[in-house]
Design an enzyme around this catalytic site. Structure first.
Site, short mmCIF file in Angstrom:
data_model
loop_
_atom_site.label_atom_id
_atom_site.label_comp_id
_atom_site.label_asym_id
_atom_site.label_seq_id
_atom_site.Cartn_x
_atom_site.Cartn_y
_atom_site.Cartn_z
N THR A 1 57.39 -43.83 -2.68
CA THR A 1 58.40 -44.13 -1.67
C THR A 1 57.73 -44.46 -0.35
O THR A 1 56.76 -43.80 0.02
CB THR A 1 59.26 -42.86 -1.44
N SER B 1 57.98 -49.20 -6.82
CA SER B 1 58.62 -47.95 -6.41
C SER B 1 59.63 -48.16 -5.30
O SER B 1 60.25 -47.20 -4.84
CB SER B 1 57.55 -46.98 -5.94
N THR C 1 57.57 -38.35 0.77
CA THR C 1 57.43 -39.14 -0.45
C THR C 1 57.16 -38.14 -1.57
O THR C 1 56.70 -37.03 -1.33
CB THR C 1 56.29 -40.17 -0.33
N GLY C 2 57.48 -38.53 -2.79
CA GLY C 2 57.24 -37.62 -3.91
C GLY C 2 58.54 -37.11 -4.51
O GLY C 2 59.60 -37.72 -4.32
N THR D 1 63.32 -46.43 -1.31
CA THR D 1 62.71 -46.18 -2.62
C THR D 1 63.61 -46.66 -3.76
O THR D 1 64.82 -46.81 -3.58
CB THR D 1 62.48 -44.67 -2.80
N ARG E 1 71.18 -40.49 -10.69
CA ARG E 1 70.30 -39.59 -9.92
C ARG E 1 69.99 -40.19 -8.54
O ARG E 1 69.68 -41.36 -8.40
CB ARG E 1 69.01 -39.37 -10.70
#
Ligand code: GLY
Length: 320
Positions: free
Chosen positions: A181, A78, A232-233, A199, A209
């Site tokens: 991340t 990641s 994160t996420g 990340t 993106r």
């Protein structure tokens, strides 16, 4: 109003809960080096950061050195080397860094350079820009001595090919997995704060993106008078609420770090009806050393290092 008074009260403190930042001068005397980061791999990142912090190193060097451990680890799919690629099989990296003076640097959609956080730091220190993207960021990195290398490991390539086989004609995005991340926040022995976030973004994303991680105020924010926060996420959702900036501003208003993280998640949860199919988690480190962490869903862990302790902590999700 003096800056010091303004920091203490904020603009809308009348509506805020009990003010915790009672004495900024006291807080400035904090001398407890610590590192706080996201996910299991945060443990090794913290360890590296603490080596510097415990030998009087500064917070900025510590956060960079810490997250570079994750960036260089091919087993962490990641971040950095071995990161999961985009839909077309290209590993594209996003990162940012912020120091105690409010300086910031960031890179997005960077390819073939293993340490985007260090490129972000060069952007911060050597240019009067904040953010470089794509080919421009890569050329800048190469000009400053970074080595070009293939970041797509065999493991990540195999997983990508397997995903491609299953891909339906209408699918745009990859699996809804947690994409781990790393955000790392640190305080050094003279009390200064810094943060870094890095990340490879959402797995199998649409080429081009960019998520929250390189966006100052979304993936990361540091205000040396108040505190720091990192995310994160699902980056799209973090950007929409300027998550990390929001948390620091909530702490300025008197929210405890934990409550600030929850409130920021609440803004996102409030935007969605019913079940949320994604994860977001935040970490926050207030100037006095109090920390907070919260996640929408179960499964999030953070690593906290202080003194000679470095431990992983599980966070109960707000929703499940
Ligand atoms: N939080 C990382 C990303 O959405 O790209």
């Amino acid at each position: 109003m003096e800056r010091r008074d303004f920091i203490k009260t904020g603009l809308i403190s009348a509506a805020a809960p009990t003010l915790i930042l009672a004495d900024v001068e006291t807080i400035k005397r904090s001398r407890n080096p610590m590192a706080l980061s996201t996910w299991n791999h945060g443990l090794k990142a913290n360890e590296e950061a603490m080596k510097l912090l415990l030998s009087q190193g500064n917070a900025l060097d510590a956060v960079e050195a810490g997250v570079k451990i994750s960036e260089a680890d091919p087993t962490i799919q990641s971040v950095g080397l071995g990161g999961r690629p985009d839909k077309d099989g290209h590993v594209t990296l996003d990162a940012c860094i912020m120091d105690s003076q409010g300086n910031a640097g960031s890179v997005a959609y960077l390819q073939d350079i293993k340490h985007p956080v260090s490129v972000a730091r060069k952007v911060m220190e050597l240019t009067d820009h904040v953010m470089l993207v794509g080919q421009g960021a890569k050329s800048f990195a190469i000009t400053h001595g970074f080595k070009e290398e293939n970041l797509l490991t065999e493991e990540s390539r195999t997983a990508w090919l397997k995903w491609k086989k299953k891909l339906g004609k209408k699918d745009d995005l990859g699996p809804n997995d947690d994409h781990d991340t790393i955000s790392l926040l640190a305080q050094d022995s003279i009390g200064n704060l810094a943060g870094a976030c890095t990340t490879s973004g959402l797995a199998y994303k649409i080429p081009g993106r960019v998520g929250d991680s390189p966006i100052i105020g979304a993936g990361l924010f540091v205000d040396n008078e108040i505190g720091a926060a990192g995310a994160t996420g699902r980056g799209e959702e973090v950007i929409k609420v300027a998550g990390s900036f929001l948390i620091v501003e909530l702490m300025r208003q008197g929210y405890a770090p934990q409550d600030a993280c929850k409130e920021a998640l609440g803004r996102t949860i409030g935007r969605h009806d019913g079940e949320l199919a994604f994860q977001i988690a935040y970490i926050a480190l207030r100037k006095d050393g109090e920390i907070g962490a919260a996640a929408i869903r179960k499964g999030f862990k953070y690593a906290l290092s202080s003194g000679n302790k470095n431990k992983l902590h599980s966070v109960k999700g707000i929703i499940n």
